[in-house]
Design a protein around this motif. Structure first.
Motif, PDB file in Angstrom:
ATOM      1  N   GLY A   1      21.626  -6.397 -13.157  1.00  0.00           N
ATOM      2  CA  GLY A   1      21.527  -7.671 -13.864  1.00  0.00           C
ATOM      3  C   GLY A   1      21.091  -7.374 -15.289  1.00  0.00           C
ATOM      4  N   CYS A   2      21.657  -8.110 -16.241  1.00  0.00           N
ATOM      5  CA  CYS A   2      21.350  -7.830 -17.646  1.00  0.00           C
ATOM      6  C   CYS A   2      21.231  -9.144 -18.407  1.00  0.00           C
TER       7      CYS A   2
ATOM      8  N   VAL B   1      15.064  -1.921 -24.655  1.00  0.00           N
ATOM      9  CA  VAL B   1      15.546  -2.148 -23.291  1.00  0.00           C
ATOM     10  C   VAL B   1      14.374  -2.104 -22.311  1.00  0.00           C
ATOM     11  N   TRP B   2      14.245  -3.157 -21.496  1.00  0.00           N
ATOM     12  CA  TRP B   2      13.137  -3.244 -20.548  1.00  0.00           C
ATOM     13  C   TRP B   2      13.685  -3.410 -19.141  1.00  0.00           C
TER      14      TRP B   2
ATOM     15  N   PHE C   1      22.808   0.054 -25.213  1.00  0.00           N
ATOM     16  CA  PHE C   1      21.925  -0.824 -26.006  1.00  0.00           C
ATOM     17  C   PHE C   1      21.049  -0.014 -26.967  1.00  0.00           C
ATOM     18  N   LYS C   2      20.570   1.119 -26.473  1.00  0.00           N
ATOM     19  CA  LYS C   2      19.656   1.919 -27.308  1.00  0.00           C
ATOM     20  C   LYS C   2      20.347   2.480 -28.539  1.00  0.00           C
TER      21      LYS C   2
ATOM     22  N   ASN D   1      15.286  -7.662 -27.798  1.00  0.00           N
ATOM     23  CA  ASN D   1      15.010  -7.281 -26.404  1.00  0.00           C
ATOM     24  C   ASN D   1      16.219  -7.479 -25.494  1.00  0.00           C
ATOM     25  N   VAL D   2      16.381  -6.525 -24.563  1.00  0.00           N
ATOM     26  CA  VAL D   2      17.380  -6.664 -23.499  1.00  0.00           C
ATOM     27  C   VAL D   2      16.667  -6.383 -22.180  1.00  0.00           C
ATOM     28  N   ILE D   3      16.782  -7.314 -21.231  1.00  0.00           N
ATOM     29  CA  ILE D   3      16.170  -7.086 -19.916  1.00  0.00           C
ATOM     30  C   ILE D   3      17.235  -6.582 -18.951  1.00  0.00           C
TER      31      ILE D   3
END
Ligand code: NAP
Length: 261
Positions: free
Chosen positions: A101-102, A143-144, A136-137, A117-119
């Motif tokens: 899930g993103c 990224v969490w 993402f990085k 932020n991206v979860i």
């Protein structure tokens, strides 16, 4: 890992289109579909090793149910939905693919997503997680990894409560008879900032904000707290007891920002 092809259901607009651009910039092959595209969901599942669900919240469950069974365990099924518990559960039960899930915590119109932020909620498999994190990085996003439950609990505050507050302010403004010319003439910088936020919520995608408020299971609880907070501070201010009002605000500030001793 062999050549990576990504298929984005809902990649013709909004967040899906944003993700398609990001991936293409990094050299990945991306196929997108919407309701009227030549390629459809079954084309994407046979062409791609990664399938991304990025459709409006109201149709997300149906699309996951449709695409999930078409995937094998070597493929990755992921989504960009603003909720995580329900979509992740559906992706797990409807497919044997790896599941992540993103939720990117910004909208598709943001010009520079670096620092945002991206979860991620990794739910099945390990093969694709590092690939997705690196996507993402590379763009300098934070990224969490979190559980879907924690994500949805926090979104009840960051999104449901916050957007509800914006909507109530907008609705109240609309009830007061002041013209746009008067607003322009008398507004302060803070008020202009708030007006910009109201304009975004009211004009860009009201359905998305309403879905986010309506769909979070914690919304009612948040709105009860919100109503209590309004009543409480209104009462304190009306009572004329400045010390009590100031104390209440100081205590709240300490809770939000920490103590300054
Ligand atoms: N917008 C944001 O700020 C934001 C931020 C983070 C996460 N999200 C999440 O991203 C997801 C998409 O939201 P969005 O704002 O990007 O929506 P959007 O701008 O309305 O785009 C939705 C996309 O889904 C396609 N679509 C709609 N119904 C479809 C269907 N039945 N089958 C296949 N494709 C369909 C649309 O293509 P056609 O119209 O061409 O069919 C379009 O490409 C939502 O889950 C939302 O929670 C949004």
């Amino acid at each position: 890992m062999k050549k990576i092809n990504v298929g984005i259901i809902g990649g013709t607009n909004g967040m899906g289109q944003w993700f398609a651009r990001l991936l293409k910039k990094q050299g990945f092959t991306v196929h997108v579909c919407g309701r009227k595209t030549r390629l459809q969901i079954n084309d994407l599942t046979s062409l791609c090793n990664v399938i991304v669900v990025a459709v409006p919240i109201s149709v997300t469950a149906d699309i996951i149910r449709q695409v999930g069974p078409m995937l094998t365990k070597d493929q990755l099924l992921m989504d960009l939905t603003s909720f995580k518990k329900e979509p992740v559960k559906l992706m797990l039960t409807n497919s044997e693919a790896e599941v992540i899930g993103c939720h990117p915590l910004f909208g598709p119109k943001l010009k520079d997503s670096s620092g945002q932020n991206v979860i991620l909620c990794p739910a099945r498999g390990k093969k694709w997680l590092n690939w997705l994190k690196a996507v993402f990085k590379r763009n300098k996003m934070a990224v969490w990894e979190e559980t879907p439950e924690k994500h949805d609990k926090m979104m009840a505050v960051i999104q449901a409560l916050n957007h509800f507050n914006t909507i109530t302010l907008g609705m109240a403004l609309a009830r007061i008879n002041i013209t746009p010319a008067e607003i322009n003439k008398f507004s302060t910088p803070i008020f202009r900032t708030k007006l910009d936020i109201i304009r975004k919520v009211f004009t860009e995608s009201p359905e998305l904000y309403l879905d986010i408020i309506k769909g979070n299971p914690q919304t009612e609880k948040m709105l009860d707290i919100y109503e209590k907070a309004i009543k409480d501070i209104r009462f304190k201010i009306k009572s004329g007891n400045k010390v009590k009002s100031r104390k209440a605000i100081k205590k709240a500030a300490e809770k939000i920002y920490g103590r300054k001793d």
